[in-house]
Design a protein around this motif. Sequence first.
Motif, PDB file in Angstrom:
ATOM      1  N   TRP A 100     -52.390  13.980 -71.773  1.00  0.00           N
ATOM      2  CA  TRP A 100     -51.283  14.287 -72.342  1.00  0.00           C
ATOM      3  C   TRP A 100     -51.049  15.706 -72.701  1.00  0.00           C
ATOM      4  CZ3 TRP A 100     -51.342  17.112 -76.974  1.00  0.00           C
ATOM      5  CH2 TRP A 100     -52.978  17.423 -77.478  1.00  0.00           C
ATOM      6  N   ALA A 147     -48.292  17.518 -70.745  1.00  0.00           N
ATOM      7  CA  ALA A 147     -46.692  17.232 -70.878  1.00  0.00           C
ATOM      8  C   ALA A 147     -46.526  17.973 -72.340  1.00  0.00           C
ATOM      9  CB  ALA A 147     -46.270  15.807 -71.096  1.00  0.00           C
ATOM     10  N   PHE A 148     -47.615  18.710 -72.701  1.00  0.00           N
ATOM     11  CA  PHE A 148     -47.300  19.536 -73.805  1.00  0.00           C
ATOM     12  C   PHE A 148     -47.308  20.925 -73.733  1.00  0.00           C
ATOM     13  CE2 PHE A 148     -49.780  20.775 -78.040  1.00  0.00           C
ATOM     14  CZ  PHE A 148     -48.742  20.274 -78.783  1.00  0.00           C
ATOM     15  N   PRO A 149     -45.991  21.222 -73.846  1.00  0.00           N
ATOM     16  CA  PRO A 149     -45.640  22.465 -73.590  1.00  0.00           C
ATOM     17  C   PRO A 149     -46.563  23.739 -74.007  1.00  0.00           C
ATOM     18  CG  PRO A 149     -43.511  21.380 -74.086  1.00  0.00           C
ATOM     19  CD  PRO A 149     -44.836  20.597 -74.621  1.00  0.00           C
ATOM     20  N   PRO A 150     -46.959  23.849 -75.199  1.00  0.00           N
ATOM     21  CA  PRO A 150     -47.809  24.935 -75.537  1.00  0.00           C
ATOM     22  C   PRO A 150     -49.435  24.932 -74.852  1.00  0.00           C
ATOM     23  CG  PRO A 150     -47.615  23.268 -77.455  1.00  0.00           C
ATOM     24  CD  PRO A 150     -46.732  22.987 -76.432  1.00  0.00           C
ATOM     25  N   PHE A 151     -49.607  23.837 -74.104  1.00  0.00           N
ATOM     26  CA  PHE A 151     -50.822  23.659 -73.398  1.00  0.00           C
ATOM     27  C   PHE A 151     -50.711  24.954 -72.318  1.00  0.00           C
ATOM     28  CE2 PHE A 151     -53.443  21.517 -70.276  1.00  0.00           C
ATOM     29  CZ  PHE A 151     -54.499  21.580 -70.666  1.00  0.00           C
ATOM     30  N   PHE A 152     -49.445  25.396 -71.958  1.00  0.00           N
ATOM     31  CA  PHE A 152     -49.452  26.479 -71.067  1.00  0.00           C
ATOM     32  C   PHE A 152     -49.187  27.809 -71.641  1.00  0.00           C
ATOM     33  CE2 PHE A 152     -48.324  22.288 -68.887  1.00  0.00           C
ATOM     34  CZ  PHE A 152     -48.734  22.558 -67.611  1.00  0.00           C
ATOM     35  N   THR A 153     -49.622  28.047 -72.824  1.00  0.00           N
ATOM     36  CA  THR A 153     -49.430  29.335 -73.447  1.00  0.00           C
ATOM     37  C   THR A 153     -50.905  29.396 -74.121  1.00  0.00           C
ATOM     38  OG1 THR A 153     -46.928  29.243 -74.099  1.00  0.00           O
ATOM     39  CG2 THR A 153     -48.419  30.518 -75.508  1.00  0.00           C
ATOM     40  N   GLN A 191     -58.465  23.921 -76.194  1.00  0.00           N
ATOM     41  CA  GLN A 191     -57.445  24.235 -75.024  1.00  0.00           C
ATOM     42  C   GLN A 191     -58.027  24.363 -73.328  1.00  0.00           C
ATOM     43  OE1 GLN A 191     -54.938  27.638 -75.249  1.00  0.00           O
ATOM     44  NE2 GLN A 191     -53.324  26.721 -73.917  1.00  0.00           N
ATOM     45  N   ARG A 209     -43.075  24.773 -67.401  1.00  0.00           N
ATOM     46  CA  ARG A 209     -44.049  25.562 -68.199  1.00  0.00           C
ATOM     47  C   ARG A 209     -44.919  25.902 -67.108  1.00  0.00           C
ATOM     48  NH1 ARG A 209     -40.906  25.818 -71.307  1.00  0.00           N
ATOM     49  NH2 ARG A 209     -40.892  25.587 -73.451  1.00  0.00           N
ATOM     50  N   LYS A 210     -45.488  27.167 -67.108  1.00  0.00           N
ATOM     51  CA  LYS A 210     -46.463  27.684 -66.175  1.00  0.00           C
ATOM     52  C   LYS A 210     -47.687  28.156 -66.747  1.00  0.00           C
ATOM     53  CE  LYS A 210     -42.909  29.023 -62.619  1.00  0.00           C
ATOM     54  NZ  LYS A 210     -42.388  30.301 -62.101  1.00  0.00           N
ATOM     55  N   TRP A 212     -49.621  24.337 -82.403  1.00  0.00           N
ATOM     56  CA  TRP A 212     -49.931  24.860 -81.322  1.00  0.00           C
ATOM     57  C   TRP A 212     -48.496  25.931 -81.068  1.00  0.00           C
ATOM     58  CZ3 TRP A 212     -53.280  23.386 -76.786  1.00  0.00           C
ATOM     59  CH2 TRP A 212     -54.269  22.583 -77.062  1.00  0.00           C
ATOM     60  N   LEU A 213     -48.865  27.108 -80.420  1.00  0.00           N
ATOM     61  CA  LEU A 213     -47.721  27.900 -80.284  1.00  0.00           C
ATOM     62  C   LEU A 213     -47.198  27.876 -78.806  1.00  0.00           C
ATOM     63  CD1 LEU A 213     -46.629  30.249 -81.908  1.00  0.00           C
ATOM     64  CD2 LEU A 213     -47.959  31.731 -80.898  1.00  0.00           C
ATOM     65  N   ASP A 214     -45.879  27.858 -78.499  1.00  0.00           N
ATOM     66  CA  ASP A 214     -45.287  27.798 -77.175  1.00  0.00           C
ATOM     67  C   ASP A 214     -44.519  28.946 -77.043  1.00  0.00           C
ATOM     68  OD1 ASP A 214     -44.459  27.153 -74.529  1.00  0.00           O
ATOM     69  OD2 ASP A 214     -42.875  25.888 -75.426  1.00  0.00           O
ATOM     70  N   GLN A 257     -43.308  30.156 -73.939  1.00  0.00           N
ATOM     71  CA  GLN A 257     -42.153  29.897 -72.777  1.00  0.00           C
ATOM     72  C   GLN A 257     -41.039  29.352 -72.989  1.00  0.00           C
ATOM     73  OE1 GLN A 257     -44.523  28.754 -69.274  1.00  0.00           O
ATOM     74  NE2 GLN A 257     -46.450  29.087 -70.364  1.00  0.00           N
ATOM     75  N   TYR A 303     -45.648  23.754 -82.080  1.00  0.00           N
ATOM     76  CA  TYR A 303     -45.683  22.185 -81.588  1.00  0.00           C
ATOM     77  C   TYR A 303     -46.904  21.873 -82.498  1.00  0.00           C
ATOM     78  CZ  TYR A 303     -42.808  21.799 -77.569  1.00  0.00           C
ATOM     79  OH  TYR A 303     -41.664  21.650 -76.683  1.00  0.00           O
ATOM     80  N   PHE A 320     -46.694  14.685 -81.558  1.00  0.00           N
ATOM     81  CA  PHE A 320     -46.613  14.523 -80.503  1.00  0.00           C
ATOM     82  C   PHE A 320     -46.945  13.077 -79.715  1.00  0.00           C
ATOM     83  CE2 PHE A 320     -47.240  15.722 -75.639  1.00  0.00           C
ATOM     84  CZ  PHE A 320     -45.870  16.423 -75.440  1.00  0.00           C
ATOM     85  N   ALA A 335     -47.252  11.701 -76.715  1.00  0.00           N
ATOM     86  CA  ALA A 335     -48.108  11.526 -75.956  1.00  0.00           C
ATOM     87  C   ALA A 335     -49.565  11.820 -76.181  1.00  0.00           C
ATOM     88  CB  ALA A 335     -48.017  12.438 -74.712  1.00  0.00           C
TER      89      ALA A 335
END
Lengths: 177, 251
Positions: free
Chosen positions: A10, A13-19, A30, A68-69, B226-228, B230, B238, B243, B245
């Motif tokens: 999951w 697909a969770f954008p902050p996973f990439f920060t 993380q 997201r990268k 959580w912080l995003d 990007q 977030y 969420f 998923a």
Amino acid sequence: MSETEVEWPWQYAFPPFFTLQPHPETRSKQVSAWKSLILEYCQKNKLFIIDVREAHQLPLFHNSAINRKLDPTVVVSILSELSKSGNAGALDKAKHRWEIYWHTLEEWAAMIYDHVCDNGMQNSVLTLFELSQGEDVQDKEFAGIHTDVLIKALRVLEGERKCELILSDEEQGVKFF
Amino acid sequence: MRRRAGLGAIQKHKLEQEKYKDKGNEIQENQLEQMTRQMEVFKVNLEEFATKHKNEIRKNPEFRRQFQEMCASIGVDPLSSGKGFWSVLGIGDFYYELAVQIVEVCLATNYKTGGLISLNELRTRLIKARGKGKQHQEITQDDLIRAAQKLKIFGSGFMVVPVGKGQYMVQSIPGELSMDHTAVLQQVTHSNQAFVSVGYLRRELGWEEGRAKKALDHMVDQGLAWLDLQNPSEKLYYFPSLFNACINSSN
């Protein structure tokens, strides 16, 4: 390299996973999720080497669906974490190129030696090609193992006096004891 | 005609006053006695009722809620009366059991949600965990809130946070959530997305930038958000607990 379908967790697909997360506890969750994802991805795709400079070409580190990268410096820090458990190793000082060991070298070594014993091939010489691509190993976990990783695993066995590597320009082989 | 104003008159007046007082007391006592008797009768009836409908209470959520309300109206808390008659009933047990299961579900999901779970999700997981062996007891949101509130005695570790429109979240980590934090959760819940931003809170709640930032950063520090970094326009915060998923994933 053909993409095998990876069952993305999951978090992918969770954008902050990439920060990289600032909160220590969240960050450790993380990082540990990233560690398992990297190992699983590499295993599914039989990917032995990651070049951090080209990391974004891998869907692993770049989810185009959510745009997201994962930053290359973060990739390096996670790979460094993986190296602590013997699951990765940097190939250069700049830490650009990495070998990924979803099985540690010791685990690979044990698997190979089991195979050798099971087939009574002690005291015989095998080429590295036979070991990684041969017909008898097609159903083995180590089928298709990258030659550099194979050599490192065999070095482990060599240290245990279970084999001796024969590495010359013409042929690369190994004699098991 | 002028009234007599003598010692006799004063004494007579005093006497009358006392008589009134006595009568007053008498009436009051009578009333109290009557009331007490009525309450006793009611309590006995309630107990009888509870014994008789024990199974019904355990099985039927609507019945259970009404019974709870009845008890509350006469100041009986079947959950806190562990002794004597009420313990025989096992009404308390029902909620204790639920409370324990709530803790279990929260502990099992804490590692990914950071200790926040919506009551709906909690209910779904809890019902799944109870399995079908329990004679298909139906568990309502009301039951869960009652049970979760009992967990307050363990300190600030467990809190039911109303987020508006009949929705609740259960917080299962130590740390108080202020009004502002609750307001943030409300916004996230009703935004139909799992994130908010400083700008969003300024627009929706009319907050100053500093206030919005402080509230959100606190929730990051609590491991709830959580912080995003990007997102092209602004930082997003977030909430894995909201969420989809994350909620639906089994691990």
